[in-house]
Design a protein around this motif. Structure first.
Motif, PDB file in Angstrom:
ATOM      1  N   GLY A 159       0.903  -1.087   0.014  1.00 40.88           N
ATOM      2  CA  GLY A 159       0.128   0.098  -0.047  1.00 40.88           C
ATOM      3  C   GLY A 159       0.920   1.257   0.071  1.00 40.88           C
ATOM      4  O   GLY A 159       1.989   1.208   0.530  1.00 40.88           O
ATOM      5  N   SER A 160       0.273   2.306  -0.177  1.00 41.22           N
ATOM      6  CA  SER A 160       0.938   3.716  -0.455  1.00 41.22           C
ATOM      7  C   SER A 160       1.686   3.771   0.794  1.00 41.22           C
ATOM      8  O   SER A 160       0.965   3.846   1.673  1.00 41.22           O
ATOM      9  CB  SER A 160       0.216   4.669  -0.843  1.00 41.22           C
ATOM     10  OG  SER A 160       0.866   5.821  -0.905  1.00 41.22           O
ATOM     11  N   GLY A 161       2.957   4.277   0.909  1.00 39.30           N
ATOM     12  CA  GLY A 161       3.700   4.425   2.027  1.00 39.30           C
ATOM     13  C   GLY A 161       4.298   2.897   2.692  1.00 39.30           C
ATOM     14  O   GLY A 161       4.950   3.105   3.854  1.00 39.30           O
ATOM     15  N   ASP A 162       3.704   2.129   2.392  1.00 39.38           N
ATOM     16  CA  ASP A 162       4.079   0.552   2.768  1.00 39.38           C
ATOM     17  C   ASP A 162       4.093   0.510   4.181  1.00 39.38           C
ATOM     18  O   ASP A 162       4.805  -0.410   4.751  1.00 39.38           O
ATOM     19  CB  ASP A 162       5.511   0.413   2.173  1.00 39.38           C
ATOM     20  CG  ASP A 162       5.598  -0.518   0.973  1.00 39.38           C
ATOM     21  OD1 ASP A 162       4.631  -1.246   0.912  1.00 39.38           O
ATOM     22  OD2 ASP A 162       6.578  -0.678   0.046  1.00 39.38           O
ATOM     23  N   GLY A 163       3.313   1.156   5.108  1.00 42.39           N
ATOM     24  CA  GLY A 163       3.278   1.029   6.242  1.00 42.39           C
ATOM     25  C   GLY A 163       4.552   1.144   7.182  1.00 42.39           C
ATOM     26  O   GLY A 163       4.931   0.726   8.367  1.00 42.39           O
ATOM     27  N   GLN A 164       5.609   1.927   6.596  1.00 42.75           N
ATOM     28  CA  GLN A 164       6.769   2.131   7.290  1.00 42.75           C
ATOM     29  C   GLN A 164       6.473   3.482   8.179  1.00 42.75           C
ATOM     30  O   GLN A 164       6.861   4.744   7.789  1.00 42.75           O
ATOM     31  CB  GLN A 164       7.816   2.514   6.343  1.00 42.75           C
ATOM     32  CG  GLN A 164       8.233   1.336   5.403  1.00 42.75           C
ATOM     33  CD  GLN A 164       9.115   1.917   4.390  1.00 42.75           C
ATOM     34  OE1 GLN A 164       9.918   2.927   4.585  1.00 42.75           O
ATOM     35  NE2 GLN A 164       9.431   1.135   3.353  1.00 42.75           N
ATOM     36  N   GLY A 165       5.700   3.328   9.265  1.00 44.95           N
ATOM     37  CA  GLY A 165       5.180   4.390  10.068  1.00 44.95           C
ATOM     38  C   GLY A 165       3.635   3.834  10.116  1.00 44.95           C
ATOM     39  O   GLY A 165       3.019   3.611   9.229  1.00 44.95           O
ATOM     40  N   VAL A 166       2.960   4.159  11.552  1.00 45.49           N
ATOM     41  CA  VAL A 166       1.505   3.539  11.446  1.00 45.49           C
ATOM     42  C   VAL A 166       0.692   4.592  11.976  1.00 45.49           C
ATOM     43  O   VAL A 166      -0.393   4.614  12.005  1.00 45.49           O
ATOM     44  CB  VAL A 166       1.398   2.271  12.355  1.00 45.49           C
ATOM     45  CG1 VAL A 166       2.293   1.212  11.530  1.00 45.49           C
ATOM     46  CG2 VAL A 166       2.181   2.430  13.848  1.00 45.49           C
ATOM     47  N   HIS A 167       1.168   5.693  12.642  1.00 41.95           N
ATOM     48  CA  HIS A 167       0.286   6.527  13.563  1.00 41.95           C
ATOM     49  C   HIS A 167      -0.481   7.715  12.812  1.00 41.95           C
ATOM     50  O   HIS A 167       0.169   8.381  11.774  1.00 41.95           O
ATOM     51  CB  HIS A 167       1.157   7.241  14.578  1.00 41.95           C
ATOM     52  CG  HIS A 167       2.136   6.142  15.385  1.00 41.95           C
ATOM     53  ND1 HIS A 167       3.300   6.125  14.995  1.00 41.95           N
ATOM     54  CD2 HIS A 167       1.487   5.391  16.368  1.00 41.95           C
ATOM     55  CE1 HIS A 167       3.658   5.110  16.156  1.00 41.95           C
ATOM     56  NE2 HIS A 167       2.655   4.428  16.706  1.00 41.95           N
ATOM     57  N   ILE A 168      -1.771   7.716  13.099  1.00 45.41           N
ATOM     58  CA  ILE A 168      -2.531   9.063  12.486  1.00 45.41           C
ATOM     59  C   ILE A 168      -1.906  10.123  13.506  1.00 45.41           C
ATOM     60  O   ILE A 168      -2.485  10.165  14.343  1.00 45.41           O
ATOM     61  CB  ILE A 168      -3.875   8.729  12.520  1.00 45.41           C
ATOM     62  CG1 ILE A 168      -4.451   7.522  11.741  1.00 45.41           C
ATOM     63  CG2 ILE A 168      -4.821  10.070  12.018  1.00 45.41           C
ATOM     64  CD1 ILE A 168      -5.726   7.165  11.924  1.00 45.41           C
ATOM     65  N   LEU A 169      -1.455  11.372  12.660  1.00 44.87           N
ATOM     66  CA  LEU A 169      -1.042  12.315  13.382  1.00 44.87           C
ATOM     67  C   LEU A 169      -1.931  13.751  12.927  1.00 44.87           C
ATOM     68  O   LEU A 169      -1.946  13.852  11.582  1.00 44.87           O
ATOM     69  CB  LEU A 169       0.616  12.703  13.059  1.00 44.87           C
ATOM     70  CG  LEU A 169       1.427  11.395  13.545  1.00 44.87           C
ATOM     71  CD1 LEU A 169       2.804  11.732  13.216  1.00 44.87           C
ATOM     72  CD2 LEU A 169       1.351  11.166  15.135  1.00 44.87           C
ATOM     73  N   THR A 170      -2.334  14.440  13.758  1.00 46.36           N
ATOM     74  CA  THR A 170      -2.968  15.495  13.441  1.00 46.36           C
ATOM     75  C   THR A 170      -1.954  16.687  13.232  1.00 46.36           C
ATOM     76  O   THR A 170      -1.364  16.877  14.270  1.00 46.36           O
ATOM     77  CB  THR A 170      -4.171  15.876  14.462  1.00 46.36           C
ATOM     78  OG1 THR A 170      -5.022  14.633  14.457  1.00 46.36           O
ATOM     79  CG2 THR A 170      -5.139  17.018  13.942  1.00 46.36           C
ATOM     80  N   GLY A 171      -2.092  17.485  12.368  1.00 40.91           N
ATOM     81  CA  GLY A 171      -1.237  18.580  12.441  1.00 40.91           C
ATOM     82  C   GLY A 171      -0.475  18.710  10.741  1.00 40.91           C
ATOM     83  O   GLY A 171      -0.832  18.073   9.768  1.00 40.91           O
ATOM     84  N   PRO A 172       0.790  19.513  10.801  1.00 39.73           N
ATOM     85  CA  PRO A 172       1.425  19.843  11.830  1.00 39.73           C
ATOM     86  C   PRO A 172       0.672  21.365  12.322  1.00 39.73           C
ATOM     87  O   PRO A 172       0.199  22.097  11.499  1.00 39.73           O
ATOM     88  CB  PRO A 172       2.792  20.072  11.571  1.00 39.73           C
ATOM     89  CG  PRO A 172       2.673  20.219   9.920  1.00 39.73           C
ATOM     90  CD  PRO A 172       1.518  19.455   9.688  1.00 39.73           C
ATOM     91  N   VAL A 173       1.440  21.902  13.563  1.00 42.89           N
ATOM     92  CA  VAL A 173       1.101  23.018  14.165  1.00 42.89           C
ATOM     93  C   VAL A 173       2.420  24.080  14.013  1.00 42.89           C
ATOM     94  O   VAL A 173       3.424  23.532  14.377  1.00 42.89           O
ATOM     95  CB  VAL A 173       0.657  23.079  15.402  1.00 42.89           C
ATOM     96  CG1 VAL A 173       0.385  24.559  15.968  1.00 42.89           C
ATOM     97  CG2 VAL A 173      -0.682  22.376  15.776  1.00 42.89           C
ATOM     98  N   TYR A 174       2.200  24.864  13.176  1.00 45.30           N
ATOM     99  CA  TYR A 174       3.565  26.058  12.852  1.00 45.30           C
ATOM    100  C   TYR A 174       3.511  27.139  13.905  1.00 45.30           C
ATOM    101  O   TYR A 174       2.332  27.764  14.241  1.00 45.30           O
ATOM    102  CB  TYR A 174       3.203  26.544  11.476  1.00 45.30           C
ATOM    103  CG  TYR A 174       4.273  27.401  11.019  1.00 45.30           C
ATOM    104  CD1 TYR A 174       5.375  26.894  10.216  1.00 45.30           C
ATOM    105  CD2 TYR A 174       4.490  28.927  11.696  1.00 45.30           C
ATOM    106  CE1 TYR A 174       6.380  27.707   9.918  1.00 45.30           C
ATOM    107  CE2 TYR A 174       5.504  29.532  11.016  1.00 45.30           C
ATOM    108  CZ  TYR A 174       6.556  28.914  10.110  1.00 45.30           C
ATOM    109  OH  TYR A 174       7.595  29.674   9.753  1.00 45.30           O
TER     110      TYR A 174
END
Length: 483
Positions: A154-169
């Motif tokens: 799948g796109s990104g290949d699951g090399q990282g899994v967390h849903i992250l909101t942001g970013p905040v500048y």
């Protein structure tokens, strides 16, 4: 009319509480008193009692933003989240000044384990978890390739899994500065399915990356997921197991079969599973809502796997990073680019089986920028790692490799998973605590060694995130006899 978004309103505090109750009916009383007024927030922590932020630094840093902080709200939906990675290239979802307050919704990346309880009826979660044969709400999931001719699952290949909101500048933030993140509130996201009104749910996956996986009694390996129920009304401060099930191969809407939990957000088809509702009967898990992944963007790479923690924070997975705590992060890129996710209802030290109770939360934060030019002679001088402060304790976080991105270079994402060591994490935590005691408290090296042995607690933060962690805790009252 102010709806809790205008800190200049004389009734800001009351309007803020009313707004929170409207968006989260059942929230009242869950974690105690509501938010303090903006004026109180600006003074809390930094000027009272022992703190890494001295009164003089607090006064100086107050000039880095407007005299009155603004309030911001960042919902979680397919437009505001990035899945499985930190990146200095991301477009900010909101821009804030130092001292501003921001409420951020976060979604668990394990909601696909029970869509009925954790996604259904929730407009934001539905937009993120949308996955049909023709479309994904969030296509890229991980720091891997987005090229269909390259990625395998799948796109990104699951090399990282967390849903992250942001970013905040954060306006004015530059490399070398320190960002102070005060966690003012942390509350469960209520289930939007009317069948489960007043409840929240989370998933615990005893998965292939867990510390236990190669040590199964009898040798038969399996991945088992347990769904937990959390009371969102505040009547109960514990979680209880609802059911568990053994993972069986799942075929996603794009036709890819997943024999193990190898790609985040795969919707589980429970017609293929066998759910066991007779599990953990009579056991109550104390609620400790916190954010497993919170941090700023690293400078070393454009896309960084969200799983291994590093010098800019990220997936630290310390259950103490919840309401009332303050985190300090070294700023590595302009604007800092703070992201938050991996919300947990509860977790034990070590996160042994691979996950916590992965449960969507909403947090409210105040962000304070401390400029490098003002840090000389303060406890924040040369702060090059994430540090946690509570009302009663200071905690340093040691990792197997403090900055694996710099140490391992272009292949860091893959190589770090073979470099994890509790020995190395312990040594890093020991060195950081020694430095803290010597530079911040003025101890000699010999004094620091003695105090660490008799008065500092070292604990295993996690052994499942590629870059394993050990934390060191020193109580503030050890220094109460000093002038």
């Amino acid at each position: 009319m102010c709806r809790g978004d205008d800190v200049n309103c004389p009734d800001f505090e009351a309007h803020f509480r009313q707004f929170k109750e409207e968006i989260n009916p059942g929230r009242r009383g869950f974690l105690g008193a509501g938010l303090m007024g903006a004026g109180t927030l600006a003074a809390a922590g930094a000027t009272g009692g022992l703190s890494l932020v001295t009164p003089a630094l607090a006064q100086t840093s107050a000039g880095n933003g407007p005299s009155t902080p603004s309030y911001h709200y960042l919902p979680a939906n397919s437009d505001t989240v990035h899945w499985g990675y930190f990146s200095k290239t991301l477009k900010p979802q909101v821009e804030v000044d130092s001292g501003d307050i921001v409420t951020i919704e976060t979604l668990t990346h394990h909601a696909g384990d029970d869509l009925e309880r954790m996604v259904q009826g929730d407009e934001g979660a539905e937009s993120v978890y949308l996955w049909t044969k023709d479309k994904k709400g969030v296509d890229r999931r991980g720091a891997g390739s987005t090229d269909p001719s390259v990625y395998k699952i799948g796109s990104g290949d699951g090399q990282g899994v967390h849903i992250l909101t942001g970013p905040v500048y954060v306006r004015g933030a530059e490399p070398g500065d320190v960002l102070e993140v005060r966690i003012l509130d942390c509350a469960p996201r209520p289930c939007a399915n009317p069948e489960f009104t007043g409840k929240s749910f989370g998933s615990n996956a005893a998965a292939w990356w867990g510390y236990h996986y190669n040590d199964m009694l009898g040798g038969a390996k399996r991945e088992v997921i347990t769904i937990y129920e959390v009371d969102a009304t505040g009547d109960k401060n514990w979680a209880e197991a609802v059911y568990n099930f053994k993972w069986v191969p799942q075929t996603d809407p794009f036709g890819v079969t997943h024999p193990t939990i190898d790609y985040p957000g795969v919707p589980v088809d429970h017609s293929l599973t066998s759910r066991n509702y007779d599990v953990l009967k009579g056991i109550r898990i104390p609620i400790r809502p916190h954010f497993g992944t919170l941090g700023v963007a690293p400078a070393e790479a454009e896309y960084v796997d969200s799983v291994p923690p590093s010098y800019t924070g990220g997936n630290v997975d310390n259950w103490r990073i919840g309401k009332g705590a303050t985190m300090y992060y070294p700023v590595a890129v302009d604007g800092a680019l703070l992201s938050v996710g991996d919300p947990h209802a509860s977790q034990g030290d070590s996160e042994l089986c691979g996950t916590a109770i992965e449960c969507s939360l909403t947090g409210t934060f105040q962000l304070i920028l401390h400029k490098k030019a003002n840090l000389a002679g303060t406890p924040l001088e040369e702060m090059d790692h994430p540090m946690l402060e509570t009302q009663t304790e200071w905690l340093v976080h040691g990792f197997s490799m403090p900055n694996y991105l710099d140490a391992l270079g272009a292949t860091a994402h893959a190589d770090i998973y073979g470099k994890s060591s509790i020995d190395d994490a312990m040594r890093d935590a020991f060195r950081k605590m020694r430095k803290f005691l010597m530079t911040t408290k003025g101890l000699s090296e010999d004094e620091a060694h003695s105090l660490m042995s008799v008065g500092v607690d070292f604990g295993i933060t996690q052994v499942v995130d590629g870059n394993w962690g050990v934390h060191a805790i020193v109580r503030k009252d050890l220094f109460s006899g000093r002038a």
